[in-house]
Design an enzyme around this catalytic site. Structure first.
Site, PDB file in Angstrom:
ATOM      1  CG  HIS A   1      47.383 104.882 -10.740  1.00 44.84           C
ATOM      2  ND1 HIS A   1      46.559 103.888 -11.205  1.00 44.84           N
ATOM      3  CD2 HIS A   1      48.400 104.957 -11.629  1.00 44.84           C
ATOM      4  CE1 HIS A   1      47.065 103.370 -12.322  1.00 44.84           C
ATOM      5  NE2 HIS A   1      48.191 104.013 -12.591  1.00 44.84           N
TER       6      HIS A   1
ATOM      7  CG  ASP B   1      43.980 102.603  -9.550  1.00 45.25           C
ATOM      8  OD1 ASP B   1      44.254 103.796  -9.694  1.00 45.25           O
ATOM      9  OD2 ASP B   1      44.390 101.704 -10.327  1.00 45.25           O
TER      10      ASP B   1
END
Ligand code: UDP
Length: 496
Positions: free
Chosen positions: A20, A123
């Site tokens: 991520h 995210d």
């Protein structure tokens, strides 16, 4: 760092795991390169893994900086520096790191208030940031480094639940709603789709927050999976900008490839590089299972034998699950044998993946089908042996094997995170050797290699001026600037 009043001021909030963090830092650096004032918010140990790149961008004149908040390591009884899911050596530690991230919401929100950005790029695993953006009156962009293909497959499976009408876990079914006939089994689906627990609640919140966001920022590119990009836009009904592959776009220099995503410097004259330099072009297989997976000893033994039986040169990034005595002796002997025969090289724990994939000696990769590893391999023109493990990786395998036809499947059957991997889900040495011979044997893989090279060409063009990812990023930045300007104009009119 002084931000001009007309300059866009954007906060990036990555999740604390390399899959991520890496693509979001790459994307943040691209924003800065095209005139945006960027702040990346993270914790101290995570910042160390990319600070060199940020310092170098800053010294080149770009407006980019990192803002850190303390991670509650001591409070949770975690080892020093364990601030990232990759540091999780047991389910207990992983659970604590996961929980620690959720404790950061307060400090993160305080920083949003202080910094007063024009936009939040966050995210998918921070669904609460939709509300933070709404409070600040600014857009939230949902960032997800995953394929459009996997997003579409997840959407249609959670909507139609075809897996609930099967007679067995191994019976095949076709994913409804996709332009290709893609067959899966119940065993290959993510656990959160099948059972309700804390993680499925988080994933459902994430998907729900996606449609309430201003749009999606995606690390993919039109020429790779255009059909699925269009399908994603039409099924979700939200704006989407595909700006990938960000790894190749942001890390063009050799130095950036060496240091990307890791705090230790991998010396350019290291032993493994000499070893790779001594090999013929496209003769070495790179073996990596990403940043999180730790394999059981029995599976490591099968891989070692499989690689040896195949007779192929290999470079393998190995992370041990445990330090059991037998495992230690086995690996020591195997490593020594490979050194003598010059057939294989083992890198412990972490490898500079971008540098390795782009080395001319690399002719293939064994990958766990993490989306970043896939895009990085596609950019380097490297075809793949697909060995999905968990999350959306089984969908990614289907994209590589059935749609793009640049992958050879090893035959993985079950979707399991490494903490619950048992001997039942193991892949045997014969299956491994067979897949290696099929991919690395030049005659068998001529077509696969041609297609991989073609996609590598497309991935280079898409990030050049006039390419589709390039245009997509420029359109997004223009749109965000217009939003900022109209907000400023509204304020002036209200004052008058
Ligand atoms: N990575 C790396 N060296 C390693 C292992 C991983 O540089 O030894 C990087 C890899 O280049 C990629 C990321 O870590 O950018 C892993 O992301 P991916 O989506 O492939 O898989 P995950 O780790 O999330 O399962």
């Amino acid at each position: 760092m002084k931000t001009e009043s007309h300059q866009l001021n954007v906060i990036f909030l990555p999740y604390l795991s390399p899959g991520h963090l890496n693509p979001m830092v790459d994307t943040a650096r691209l924003f800065a390169r095209y005139g945006v004032s960027v702040t990346i918010i993270t914790t101290h140990a995570n910042a160390l893994t990319f600070q060199n790149a940020i310092d170098s961008d800053f010294n080149s004149g770009y407006h980019i900086r990192t803002q850190v908040v303390p991670f509650p390591t001591a409070q949770l009884g975690l080892p020093d520096g364990a601030e990232n899911l990759k540091d999780g050596t047991s389910p207990d530690i992983i659970g604590k790191i996961f929980y620690g991230v959720s404790m950061l919401q307060g400090p993160f929100e305080l920083l949003f208030q202080d910094l007063q950005p024009d936009c939040l790029v966050t995210d998918l695993l921070y669904p609460w940031t939709v509300e933070s953006a709404a409070k600040l009156g600014i857009p939230r962009l949902y960032f997800y480094s995953a394929s459009h293909f996997a997003s579409c497959a997840t959407h249609f499976i959670t909507k139609h639940k075809p897996h609930e009408r099967l007679v067995s876990a191994t019976q095949k079914f076709s994913i409804p709603g996709l332009p290709h006939n893609i067959e899966m089994t119940n065993l290959q689906l993510e656990q959160w789709v099948k059972t309700k627990d804390e993680f499925s609640d988080l994933m459902n919140e994430a998907y729900e927050s996606q449609i309430r966001s201003y749009g999606t920022l995606c690390n993919s590119f039109h020429e790779l999976e255009g059909d699925y990009e269009l399908l994603y836009k039409s099924t979700k009904g939200i704006k989407c900008w595909s700006v990938g592959p960000v790894s190749a776009w942001a890390n063009k220099g050799g130095e950036e490839k060496v240091t990307r995503g890791h705090k230790e410097d991998f010396a350019q004259d290291s032993e493994w590089l000499h070893w790779l330099n001594s090999k013929q072009n496209e003769s070495v297989l790179y073996v990596s299972f990403g940043s999180l997976t730790r394999l059981p000893h029995a599976q490591i033994v099968e891989i070692a034998h499989g690689l040896e039986i195949s007779g192929c040169n290999f470079i393998w990034v190995a992370r041990k699950k445990d330090e059991n005595h037998n495992g230690h002796i086995f690996f020591q002997e195997f490593e020594e044998k490979m050194k003598r025969s010059k057939k294989g090289y083992i890198i412990w724990n972490w490898a500079p993946q971008l540098l390795i994939l782009n080395h001319p000696a690399i002719g293939g990769i064994v990958t766990h089908c993490g989306w970043n590893s896939i895009l990085e391999s596609v950019s380097a023109g490297v075809p793949m042996i697909t060995w999905p493990m968990f999350a959306e990786q089984f969908y990614n395998e289907k994209l590589l094997v059935d749609v793009l036809k640049i992958g050879v499947p090893v035959g993985a059957k079950e979707n399991k995170f490494w903490t619950s991997l048992g001997e039942d889900a193991m892949v045997g040495r014969e299956e491994i050797a067979k897949a290696v011979v099929e991919l690395m044997g030049k005659e068998e893989s001529t077509e696969i290699r041609r297609r991989a090279r073609e996609l590598a060409g497309a991935s280079k063009k898409t990030i050049e001026e006039g390419g589709s990812s390039y245009n997509s990023l420029m359109q997004l930045l223009d749109e965000l600037k217009s939003l900022k300007e109209s907000k400023a104009a509204d304020k002036t009119n209200t004052k008058i």
